[in-house]
Design a protein around this motif. Structure first.
Motif, PDB file in Angstrom:
ATOM      1  N   HIS A  17      43.498  42.078  41.365  1.00 41.96           N
ATOM      2  CA  HIS A  17      43.596  43.543  41.383  1.00 41.96           C
ATOM      3  C   HIS A  17      43.866  44.062  42.788  1.00 41.96           C
ATOM      4  N   ALA A  18      43.133  43.504  43.757  1.00 41.28           N
ATOM      5  CA  ALA A  18      43.198  44.060  45.114  1.00 41.28           C
ATOM      6  C   ALA A  18      44.520  43.757  45.806  1.00 41.28           C
ATOM      7  N   THR A  19      45.133  42.614  45.467  1.00 37.40           N
ATOM      8  CA  THR A  19      46.375  42.239  46.167  1.00 37.40           C
ATOM      9  C   THR A  19      47.625  42.495  45.330  1.00 37.40           C
ATOM     10  N   GLY A  20      47.466  42.628  44.024  1.00 38.26           N
ATOM     11  CA  GLY A  20      48.638  42.730  43.154  1.00 38.26           C
ATOM     12  C   GLY A  20      49.402  41.407  43.085  1.00 38.26           C
ATOM     13  N   ARG A  21      48.795  40.333  43.581  1.00 38.10           N
ATOM     14  CA  ARG A  21      49.412  39.004  43.530  1.00 38.10           C
ATOM     15  C   ARG A  21      48.628  38.147  42.538  1.00 38.10           C
ATOM     16  N   GLN A  22      49.239  37.049  42.105  1.00 35.49           N
ATOM     17  CA  GLN A  22      48.613  36.272  41.015  1.00 35.49           C
ATOM     18  C   GLN A  22      48.036  34.937  41.412  1.00 35.49           C
ATOM     19  N   ASN A  23      48.623  34.273  42.376  1.00 30.59           N
ATOM     20  CA  ASN A  23      48.250  32.863  42.583  1.00 30.59           C
ATOM     21  C   ASN A  23      46.946  32.688  43.352  1.00 30.59           C
ATOM     22  N   ALA A  24      46.337  31.544  43.103  1.00 33.41           N
ATOM     23  CA  ALA A  24      45.163  31.144  43.888  1.00 33.41           C
ATOM     24  C   ALA A  24      45.429  29.744  44.432  1.00 33.41           C
ATOM     25  N   THR A  59      55.532  25.791  47.154  1.00 41.73           N
ATOM     26  CA  THR A  59      54.972  25.919  45.801  1.00 41.73           C
ATOM     27  C   THR A  59      54.436  27.308  45.500  1.00 41.73           C
ATOM     28  N   SER A  60      53.583  27.802  46.380  1.00 41.05           N
ATOM     29  CA  SER A  60      52.959  29.109  46.143  1.00 41.05           C
ATOM     30  C   SER A  60      53.327  30.015  47.313  1.00 41.05           C
ATOM     31  N   SER A  61      54.354  30.837  47.094  1.00 38.23           N
ATOM     32  CA  SER A  61      54.792  31.719  48.184  1.00 38.23           C
ATOM     33  C   SER A  61      53.645  32.623  48.623  1.00 38.23           C
ATOM     34  N   PRO A  62      53.516  32.862  49.922  1.00 31.44           N
ATOM     35  CA  PRO A  62      52.488  33.804  50.367  1.00 31.44           C
ATOM     36  C   PRO A  62      52.592  35.148  49.639  1.00 31.44           C
ATOM     37  N   LYS A  63      53.810  35.543  49.293  1.00 33.21           N
ATOM     38  CA  LYS A  63      54.000  36.826  48.602  1.00 33.21           C
ATOM     39  C   LYS A  63      53.355  36.848  47.219  1.00 33.21           C
ATOM     40  N   ASP A  64      53.167  35.657  46.638  1.00 32.15           N
ATOM     41  CA  ASP A  64      52.544  35.554  45.311  1.00 32.15           C
ATOM     42  C   ASP A  64      51.087  35.131  45.376  1.00 32.15           C
ATOM     43  N   THR A  65      50.603  34.826  46.569  1.00 30.11           N
ATOM     44  CA  THR A  65      49.272  34.218  46.683  1.00 30.11           C
ATOM     45  C   THR A  65      48.209  35.270  46.974  1.00 30.11           C
ATOM     46  N   ALA A  66      47.314  35.443  46.013  1.00 28.91           N
ATOM     47  CA  ALA A  66      46.251  36.441  46.156  1.00 28.91           C
ATOM     48  C   ALA A  66      45.126  35.923  47.039  1.00 28.91           C
TER      49      ALA A  66
END
Ligand code: PMP
Length: 421
Positions: A116-123, A191-198
């Motif tokens: 929620h806070a980042t709007g990003r999905q990955n961990a 693998t997990s772009s910083p832009k997608d990494t919450a």
């Protein structure tokens, strides 16, 4: 052998053959009043010892006053008091709290907050980490395939990076740290772009995965990358928090600033309670009503947590964990010197692991299992951990005395000798 019920699911596996009837301080008693030195503390929960009189009194008083004040229906004083009180022990800036019941639920809560806070999905998680058994938390867990096998598909969007497990990698701590940070950079590039990494989830010390402390330089490296990429750094302090490592939080050893802290286990001396803490600007980005729970922040658990904090403070338990932890580790290293099957003794404060290895460097699960059982037969309760179950861990309550530590080591030395003869 302990009595069993045929109605109990065989899913449960019991580590020691004991039917506990009561607990007192560092001891568990069975029906015949046989006394066991409890170096499991209910998996790192009963830090103030079993049935500490102050915790008992606080819980009894609360039971007679208000047991269940459902926190989305009515507010209650124990929760308000605990929230204020935790402010004095939480890292600076982590001024908002949310309560649930177990470590796994708190991990789920942190995961939702991060999305929620980042709007990003990955961990991003680290190999060997344990974060829980609910589906989201299990998706973050790689401490052993038994947690993950056959229940998939697990949650997508989880990227797994290397943990600096120096002993397993056959490297020095510096080399392992360097290696693991390079792997993380590679993961972010491939693998997990910083832009997608919450968020990055990390235990300050691998718990279920084998009791391997994260080197301070590794945690500093994670902080640096989290800052650089706007990723949240979530510290899972479920097993390492509340003084267990000889500092109040496990990450205090590295002096880093977390964005979110997850706490449970030692928080309420055995009553179910867990929490996440985060700065206001993060908590305010969670969607109202998106989280909650019937039992979260239970009034009796909150009263027990307040008493737990009193006991930790009044009895100097954080310092005791540091002193007793050093004494325990030193004595266990001497046992290991005499028994090469124990290839590594490591830990932080009163979280100590003994890793069993064959002469050619393979995990020696059989000897670890025998030593663990031999200790139980001699009155010392322990647990195993690690992907191969070849690490025997010791997690005594933080009230443990020098005499109890010495008694446990004496039994351990006998148990290892029996397991290797
Ligand atoms: N995180 C860590 C680091 C843990 O050690 C554990 C429990 N061993 C959990 C999460 C899950 O906690 P619970 O069993 O209360 O769900």
């Amino acid at each position: 052998m302990v009595e069993q019920s045929a109605r109990l699911s065989p899913i449960l596996k019991q580590a020691t053959p004991v039917l506990a009837t009561r607990g007192e301080g560092a001891y568990i008693f069975d029906e015949d009043e046989r006394r066991y030195l409890d170096f499991t503390a209910g998996i790192g929960v009963t830090s103030t010892g079993h049935c500490h009189p102050k915790v008992v009194a606080a819980a009894q008083q609360q039971v007679a006053t208000l047991i269940h004040g459902q926190y989305t229906t009515v507010m209650h004083r124990p929760l308000l008091r605990l929230t204020e009180r935790l402010g004095s022990v939480l890292p600076p800036g982590l001024d908002r709290l949310f309560y649930v019941n177990s470590g796994s639920e708190a991990v789920e809560a942190a995961l939702r907050l991060a999305r929620h806070a980042t709007g990003r999905q990955n961990a991003i998680v680290f190999q060997g980490s344990f974060h829980g058994r609910t589906m989201g938390a299990a998706s973050l867990t790689t401490s052993g395939t038994k947690i993950r096998a056959g229940i998939g598909p697990l949650m997508p969007g989880v990227a797994i990076s290397a943990f600096p497990y120096a002993y397993r990698l056959g490297m020095s701590e510096e080399q392992a740290t360097d290696f693991a940070l390079r792997e993380l950079d590679y993961l972010l590039a491939t693998t997990s772009s910083p832009k997608d990494t919450a968020a990055i989830f990390i235990e300050p010390m691998l718990g279920e995965g084998g009791y391997v402390p994260a080197p301070p330089a590794f945690l500093e490296g994670l902080r640096e990358r989290a800052d650089r990429h706007g990723i949240l750094l979530v510290l899972d302090e479920v097993q390492t928090g509340f003084g267990r490592t000889g500092r109040f939080w496990g990450h205090d050893h590295a002096g880093i600033r977390p964005d979110v802290v997850i706490t449970a286990k030692g928080l309420a001396s055995g009553f179910p309670l867990s929490a996440i803490a985060a700065p206001s600007e993060l908590m305010e980005r969670a969607w109202p009503g998106s989280q909650g729970g019937t039992y979260g922040g239970n009034a009796v658990s909150c009263a027990a947590a307040l008493a737990t904090l009193d006991v930790i403070e009044e009895e100097g338990l954080v310092d005791n964990a540091a002193t007793m932890g050093a004494r325990l580790q030193k004595a266990l290293s001497q046992v290991a010197d005499e028994h090469p099957v124990i290839g590594d003794v490591r830990g932080m404060g009163l979280l100590v692991g003994n890793e069993f290895t064959t002469p050619d460097g393979a995990p020696d699960t059989a000897t670890a299992t025998r030593a663990h059982q031999a200790a139980a037969d001699r009155g010392l309760l322990l647990l195993t951990c690690g992907a191969y179950g070849n690490v025997v861990r010791m997690i005594p309550p933080l009230i443990v005395t020098g005499e109890q530590v010495d008694a446990a080591v004496e039994i351990w030395a006998e148990a290892v000798a029996a397991a290797t003869s």
